[in-house]
Design a protein around this motif. Structure first.
Motif, short mmCIF file in Angstrom:
data_model
loop_
_atom_site.label_atom_id
_atom_site.label_comp_id
_atom_site.label_asym_id
_atom_site.label_seq_id
_atom_site.Cartn_x
_atom_site.Cartn_y
_atom_site.Cartn_z
N VAL A 44 0.44 -1.05 -0.27
CA VAL A 44 0.43 0.45 -0.08
C VAL A 44 0.85 1.20 0.37
N GLN A 45 0.80 2.00 -0.94
CA GLN A 45 1.60 3.53 -1.20
C GLN A 45 0.07 4.70 -0.84
N LEU A 46 -0.66 4.86 -0.30
CA LEU A 46 -1.19 6.17 -0.21
C LEU A 46 -1.44 7.18 1.16
N GLY A 47 -1.54 8.05 0.57
CA GLY A 47 -2.51 8.90 1.63
C GLY A 47 -1.79 10.44 1.47
N GLU A 48 -0.87 10.38 1.12
CA GLU A 48 0.39 11.75 0.80
C GLU A 48 -0.47 12.54 0.26
N ASN A 49 -1.80 12.59 -0.90
CA ASN A 49 -2.57 12.75 -1.53
C ASN A 49 -3.88 13.68 -1.03
N ASP A 50 -3.75 13.15 0.55
CA ASP A 50 -4.95 13.69 1.68
C ASP A 50 -4.56 14.91 2.63
N LEU A 51 -2.90 14.22 2.68
CA LEU A 51 -2.18 15.20 3.46
C LEU A 51 -3.10 16.69 3.83
N VAL A 52 -2.92 17.25 2.37
CA VAL A 52 -3.05 18.79 2.45
C VAL A 52 -5.25 19.10 2.63
N ALA A 53 -5.64 17.86 2.27
CA ALA A 53 -7.39 17.84 2.64
C ALA A 53 -7.42 18.02 3.67
N MET A 54 -7.24 16.74 4.62
CA MET A 54 -7.59 16.38 5.88
C MET A 54 -6.67 16.61 7.10
N ASP A 55 -7.41 16.56 7.81
CA ASP A 55 -6.42 16.95 9.48
C ASP A 55 -5.67 15.64 9.56
N CYS A 56 -4.91 16.15 10.05
CA CYS A 56 -3.65 14.92 11.09
C CYS A 56 -4.55 14.11 11.20
N LEU A 57 -5.37 13.82 12.40
CA LEU A 57 -6.44 13.29 13.75
C LEU A 57 -7.51 12.15 12.53
N SER A 58 -7.84 13.09 11.55
CA SER A 58 -8.80 12.36 10.80
C SER A 58 -8.55 11.49 9.21
N HIS A 82 8.80 17.36 -2.06
CA HIS A 82 9.87 18.22 -2.53
C HIS A 82 8.95 19.72 -2.93
N PHE A 83 7.63 19.42 -2.35
CA PHE A 83 7.20 20.43 -2.60
C PHE A 83 5.64 19.97 -2.18
N TRP A 84 4.50 20.36 -1.13
CA TRP A 84 3.17 20.50 -0.97
C TRP A 84 2.42 21.34 -1.40
N LEU A 85 2.18 20.79 -2.70
CA LEU A 85 1.06 21.74 -3.77
C LEU A 85 -0.28 22.12 -3.03
N GLY A 86 -0.35 23.11 -2.33
CA GLY A 86 -2.10 23.72 -1.57
C GLY A 86 -1.62 23.76 -0.43
N SER A 87 -0.54 23.30 0.02
CA SER A 87 -0.72 23.29 1.03
C SER A 87 0.04 25.45 2.21
N ARG A 88 -0.71 25.24 2.64
CA ARG A 88 -0.94 26.29 4.01
C ARG A 88 0.26 26.88 3.68
N CYS A 89 0.76 25.44 5.18
CA CYS A 89 1.77 25.17 5.70
C CYS A 89 2.64 24.11 5.99
N PRO A 90 3.88 24.16 5.19
CA PRO A 90 4.38 22.93 4.29
C PRO A 90 5.06 22.50 5.60
N ALA A 123 3.76 22.61 8.52
CA ALA A 123 3.04 21.40 9.70
C ALA A 123 2.33 20.17 8.42
N THR A 124 2.66 20.08 7.84
CA THR A 124 1.28 18.89 6.80
C THR A 124 3.66 18.12 6.87
N GLU A 125 4.64 18.04 6.80
CA GLU A 125 5.37 17.57 6.66
C GLU A 125 6.23 16.99 8.54
N ARG A 126 5.31 17.34 9.16
CA ARG A 126 5.40 17.26 10.29
C ARG A 126 4.29 15.70 10.68
N ALA A 127 2.98 16.24 9.82
CA ALA A 127 1.40 15.01 10.45
C ALA A 127 1.85 13.67 9.74
#
Length: 347
Positions: free
Chosen positions: A227-241, A271-279, A281-285
């Motif tokens: 399974v390689q999936l979930g990166e596309n959701d990191l920007v759209a969903m909060d970490c806990l959800s 290298h870039f988290w497109l659409g992220s307001r705070c890359p 925080a996205t990397e931390r999630a």
């Protein structure tokens, strides 16, 4: 190897004990944890007890009360027929052991002094026997019996080992890269191993279980799922959800295909988290989700695939968009996945 047990074991009793243990492990395709009695953190004692075994001239019946992939303790009945051959046979080997085993309940596999056979002893004698046969002990582990049983079944024309690669663009482009390389779509694995590439570019986590269910209707359960999936959701969903959704669906997957090995390929850096307001925080999630899901997948009996080479610092591993992997990046990803699969297959 069975004949060499008379050399590496200090008594005829011990040779019969390990011959029975190895025969059950191979013909039953069992994990060593399903064979030897151990107390686990959940308070349950796993492994074979004397009452779990029923022997007749025609077959050996084994009740598996608990296993890594049976978290709810439903149990399973395995029937191992007599081979009728002069070599290893589960009925013959277990019968020879039971003739000398002392009376009394408790662990099926125990030494002459009554102490139970342990995981460490199983592995140690196995390696000594391999060395006595002229083999390389470091190339084998207790799970080699389980993998060897699957491979032998294929050679006998019983079944193939099927692996599903499931995910988004990383899976898609890795499949393209594999087909264009010397390894081919089968990842250079033996011909009896069949690899299916189940991907959709832009795939989100919510599509995961529906995709699995469709494939199950077409093929039935596989032996392994990567399974390689979930990166596309990191920007759209909060970490806990997102973490809760991934862990719940992987638990559901394990219940749907309890015999399959699940490989969690860790969420990749970008290298870039497109659409992220705070890359940051996205990397931390990403790191938090990877840590939690990795722990859970191991508890479910699966394995984790690490991608230490793929770092956002290594710009050459990414395409110009900073999201998709370059040719070098695909090579690094495939290298980590293939290494893990080959280890699981005992190659």
């Amino acid at each position: 190897m069975r004949k060499r047990l008379r050399v590496v074991c200090w008594s005829d009793y011990e040779a019969r004990l390990f011959s029975a243990a190895f025969s059950i492990a191979f013909f039953g395709a069992l994990r060593v944890g399903e064979l030897v009695v151990e107390d686990h953190r959940d308070g349950r004692s796993r492994g074979l007890l004397l009452q779990d075994v029923q022997l007749s001239p025609a077959e050996l019946r084994i009740t598996i009360r608990h296993s890594k992939t049976d978290q709810r303790g439903k149990g399973a009945l395995i029937r191992l027929p007599a081979t009728g051959a002069t070599g290893p046979c589960p009925v013959k080997d277990v019968n020879k052991y039971l003739v000398v085993r002392a009376q009394g309940d408790g662990p099926l596999l125990r030494h002459e002094n009554g102490s139970p056979l342990t995981r460490h002893q199983f592995a140690g004698v196995m390696r000594k026997a391999i060395l006595a046969c002229g083999g390389v002990a470091s190339d084998f582990a207790p799970h080699s019996f389980r993998i060897g049983a699957a491979i032998t079944a294929v050679h006998w024309g019983l079944s193939a080992i099927r692996i599903w690669m499931v995910g988004h663009s990383i899976i898609h482009w890795a499949g393209v890269a594999a087909r264009q390389s010397a390894m081919g779509p089968g990842l250079g694995l033996p011909s009896h191993v069949r690899v299916s590439w189940l991907s959709r570019r832009g795939m989100r986590w919510s599509e995961f279980l529906p995709r699995i269910r469709r494939q199950l209707l077409l093929e039935g359960p596989p032996e392994a799922i990567v399974v390689q999936l979930g990166e596309n959701d990191l920007v759209a969903m909060d970490c806990l959800s997102l973490r809760a959704a991934i862990m719940a669906d992987l638990e559901t997957l394990q219940a749907m295909v309890p015999t399959a090995k699940i490989f969690w390929s860790k969420l990749l850096q970008r290298h870039f988290w497109l659409g992220s307001r705070c890359p940051v925080a996205t990397e931390r999630a990403r790191k938090r989700i990877n840590a939690a899901v990795s722990r859970r997948i191991v508890e479910l009996g699966g394995e984790v695939i690490f991608h230490h080479e793929i770092s956002y610092h290594a710009a050459a591993l990414f395409r110009a968009d900073g999201v998709h992997l370059s040719a070098s990046g695909n090579e690094a990803w495939l290298g980590a996945v293939v290494a893990k699969l080959r280890s699981w297959l005992g190659l």
